[in-house]
Design an enzyme around this catalytic site. Sequence first.
Site, short mmCIF file in Angstrom:
data_model
loop_
_atom_site.label_atom_id
_atom_site.label_comp_id
_atom_site.label_asym_id
_atom_site.label_seq_id
_atom_site.Cartn_x
_atom_site.Cartn_y
_atom_site.Cartn_z
N LYS A 114 0.87 -1.19 0.00
CA LYS A 114 0.00 0.00 0.00
C LYS A 114 0.89 1.22 0.00
CE LYS A 114 -4.44 0.93 0.25
NZ LYS A 114 -5.61 0.09 -0.11
N ASP A 169 -7.18 4.19 -4.42
CA ASP A 169 -7.78 4.06 -3.09
C ASP A 169 -8.38 5.45 -2.81
OD1 ASP A 169 -7.83 2.03 -0.67
OD2 ASP A 169 -7.39 3.96 0.25
P1 NDP Z 1 -13.00 7.62 -2.67
O1 NDP Z 1 -11.95 8.62 -2.47
O2 NDP Z 1 -13.58 7.40 -4.02
O3 NDP Z 1 -14.24 7.91 -1.70
C1 NDP Z 1 -14.07 7.99 -0.33
C2 NDP Z 1 -15.38 8.40 0.31
O4 NDP Z 1 -15.26 8.31 1.72
C3 NDP Z 1 -15.75 9.84 0.02
O5 NDP Z 1 -17.15 9.95 0.04
C4 NDP Z 1 -15.12 10.57 1.20
O6 NDP Z 1 -15.72 11.82 1.49
C5 NDP Z 1 -15.36 9.60 2.31
N1 NDP Z 1 -14.31 9.75 3.34
C6 NDP Z 1 -12.98 9.65 3.16
N2 NDP Z 1 -12.32 9.87 4.29
C7 NDP Z 1 -13.26 10.11 5.20
C8 NDP Z 1 -13.21 10.42 6.58
N3 NDP Z 1 -12.03 10.51 7.23
N4 NDP Z 1 -14.39 10.60 7.21
C9 NDP Z 1 -15.58 10.50 6.54
N5 NDP Z 1 -15.68 10.23 5.24
C10 NDP Z 1 -14.55 10.03 4.59
O7 NDP Z 1 -12.41 6.25 -2.09
P2 NDP Z 1 -12.88 4.75 -2.35
O8 NDP Z 1 -14.35 4.70 -2.53
O9 NDP Z 1 -12.00 4.18 -3.36
O10 NDP Z 1 -12.50 4.08 -0.95
C11 NDP Z 1 -13.42 3.98 0.13
C12 NDP Z 1 -12.96 2.88 1.09
O11 NDP Z 1 -12.92 1.63 0.37
C13 NDP Z 1 -11.55 3.04 1.67
O12 NDP Z 1 -11.53 2.46 2.96
C14 NDP Z 1 -10.69 2.20 0.74
O13 NDP Z 1 -9.50 1.79 1.36
C15 NDP Z 1 -11.63 1.04 0.48
N6 NDP Z 1 -11.37 0.24 -0.70
C16 NDP Z 1 -11.29 0.80 -1.94
C17 NDP Z 1 -11.07 0.01 -3.06
C18 NDP Z 1 -11.04 0.55 -4.41
O14 NDP Z 1 -10.94 -0.25 -5.36
N7 NDP Z 1 -11.14 1.86 -4.63
C19 NDP Z 1 -10.88 -1.46 -2.91
C20 NDP Z 1 -11.07 -1.95 -1.58
C21 NDP Z 1 -11.28 -1.12 -0.53
P3 NDP Z 1 -15.09 13.20 0.90
O15 NDP Z 1 -15.62 13.30 -0.50
O16 NDP Z 1 -15.57 14.24 1.82
O17 NDP Z 1 -13.60 13.04 0.96
O1 2IT Z 2 -7.90 -1.70 -0.63
C1 2IT Z 2 -7.83 -2.20 -1.78
O2 2IT Z 2 -7.96 -3.42 -1.96
C2 2IT Z 2 -7.66 -1.28 -2.91
N1 2IT Z 2 -7.61 -0.08 -2.70
C3 2IT Z 2 -7.49 -1.84 -4.29
C4 2IT Z 2 -6.09 -2.33 -4.51
C5 2IT Z 2 -5.76 -2.75 -5.92
O3 2IT Z 2 -4.57 -3.01 -6.13
O4 2IT Z 2 -6.64 -2.81 -6.78
#
Ligand code: NDP
Ligand code: 2IT
Length: 450
Positions: free
Chosen positions: A123, A163
């Site tokens: 990461k 992420d």
């Molecule tokens: P994005 O940046 O697309 O979206 C994040 C969302 O969460 C936004 O709505 C953001 O609000 C909100 N957010 C972020 N930080 C905070 C906080 N400290 N308090 C409250 N709300 C918060 O990220 P992703 O959707 O990609 O990721 C979301 C989660 O999923 C994370 O935990 C990530 O690690 C996990 N994840 C993502 C994957 C991926 O493929 N993208 C895969 C597996 C897990 P705002 O717009 O205000 O910042």
């Molecule tokens: O938390 C996760 O699994 C991700 N943000 C996606 C990682 C990836 O390599 O697709």
Amino acid sequence: MHSDILDAVKQRNPNEPEFIQAAEEVIISVLPALDRHPEFRRLKILERMLEPERLISFRVTWLDDKGEVQINRGYRVQMNSAIGPYKGGIRFHPSVNVSVLKFLAFEQIFKNALTGIPMGGGKGGSDFDPKGKSENEIMKFCQAFMSELTRHIGHRLDVPAGDIGVGGREIGYMFGAYKKIKNEFTGVFTGKGIGWGGSLIRTEATGYGLIYFAENMLHTKGDSIKGKTCLVSGSGNVAQYAIEKINKLGGKVITASDSNGFIIDEAGITKDKLEFLKDLKNNRRGRIKEYAEKFKGVVYQEIDPKADHNPMWNIKADCAFPCATQNEINGKDAANLVKNGIKLVGEGANMPVTIEGINILIDNGIMYSPGKASNAGGVATSGLEMTQNYMGSNWTREEVDNKLQSIMKNIHDTCLAVANEYGKPGNYLVGANIAGFLKVANAMKAQGVI
Ligand code: NDP
Ligand code: 2IT
């Protein structure tokens, strides 16, 4: 439960609360596997997994639109490469530090192992805050970040992806910078655009996979998402496609949130409203409050980060899918969910439920899936993107979606089978942690003390 391994982690990493939390959750649940495999204890396999193979920290210097010098911290945690090249996302958020990235990289080891695709755990990220930055500043920052990260990654070595704060736009800029410095076109990032090495369905994969996983869980009880009222937090990549898939399967989503507040839409975030939300968040980069201003009958509530609970988790619903960030459901929130009759909590985010919260859910017989199992669809589809890049060809949307569905079913069934084998039927946390651990542990044992 007491563990000498956990004591050592706490002592060695005193200022890393998120990493200690992720470590504790895994250590406690894999202790029975260590009892059955004394060789893993003797070889200190778990202790080795808890120490990054490599942790890179670097300065990122760039000029903002005013010509002022800006300094950020960049990192890559290369946690474990026993079963494949390091693989995991890049996070841009002001809260990023060594503890947060070590927790994420540690979880990634087990998640990637569960997918069945050969990928190690890693990461990275930066404390850079993309909010309020111009397009030019985002590009400048990504290029500055890559001027250092480039030397540490490679398509057979370490393959980053998105992420929080890193989506298609940032991956484009980072991939472009890498290609220019290295003078080669390889699949060094996943989540690339369609037409330059990206895979169909990668954008949708985490959210879709989460709901496929939940559907599998509900099927074990003869139930399904159809007709279920759901709470979703976040409004980014994972949340958007979780909402899309819940709608597709006949469920209804009544909440979404960002870091400022949440909306309650009793009528449901239907297709048109979801399109508005995607445009708001992905193109206009606005606040969720605007959703409530746009649509009638929607309530907006600000979140007080200092409050002892989040009122969003005190709304009556059947299923809850936290898809924003770590520790968004604490013990009190979990108790509220239980009180209101929640049936299922599926983690879309990484570690969104605290250990106290998890225990409350499990003790009350709620179906609960840990992120390392239920959000693995994203990285699994990244693995499929890597495979397509190696082959030099592309699969159709349907092919990738079918593979994603079968991977999520496999992970689901593996979690249940291993949980059963260890006397914890229905406990997806124990199943995921032990199944992921055993796969990596066997590889580490075979490869010697390195
Ligand atoms: P994005 O940046 O697309 O979206 C994040 C969302 O969460 C936004 O709505 C953001 O609000 C909100 N957010 C972020 N930080 C905070 C906080 N400290 N308090 C409250 N709300 C918060 O990220 P992703 O959707 O990609 O990721 C979301 C989660 O999923 C994370 O935990 C990530 O690690 C996990 N994840 C993502 C994957 C991926 O493929 N993208 C895969 C597996 C897990 P705002 O717009 O205000 O910042
Ligand atoms: O938390 C996760 O699994 C991700 N943000 C996606 C990682 C990836 O390599 O697709």
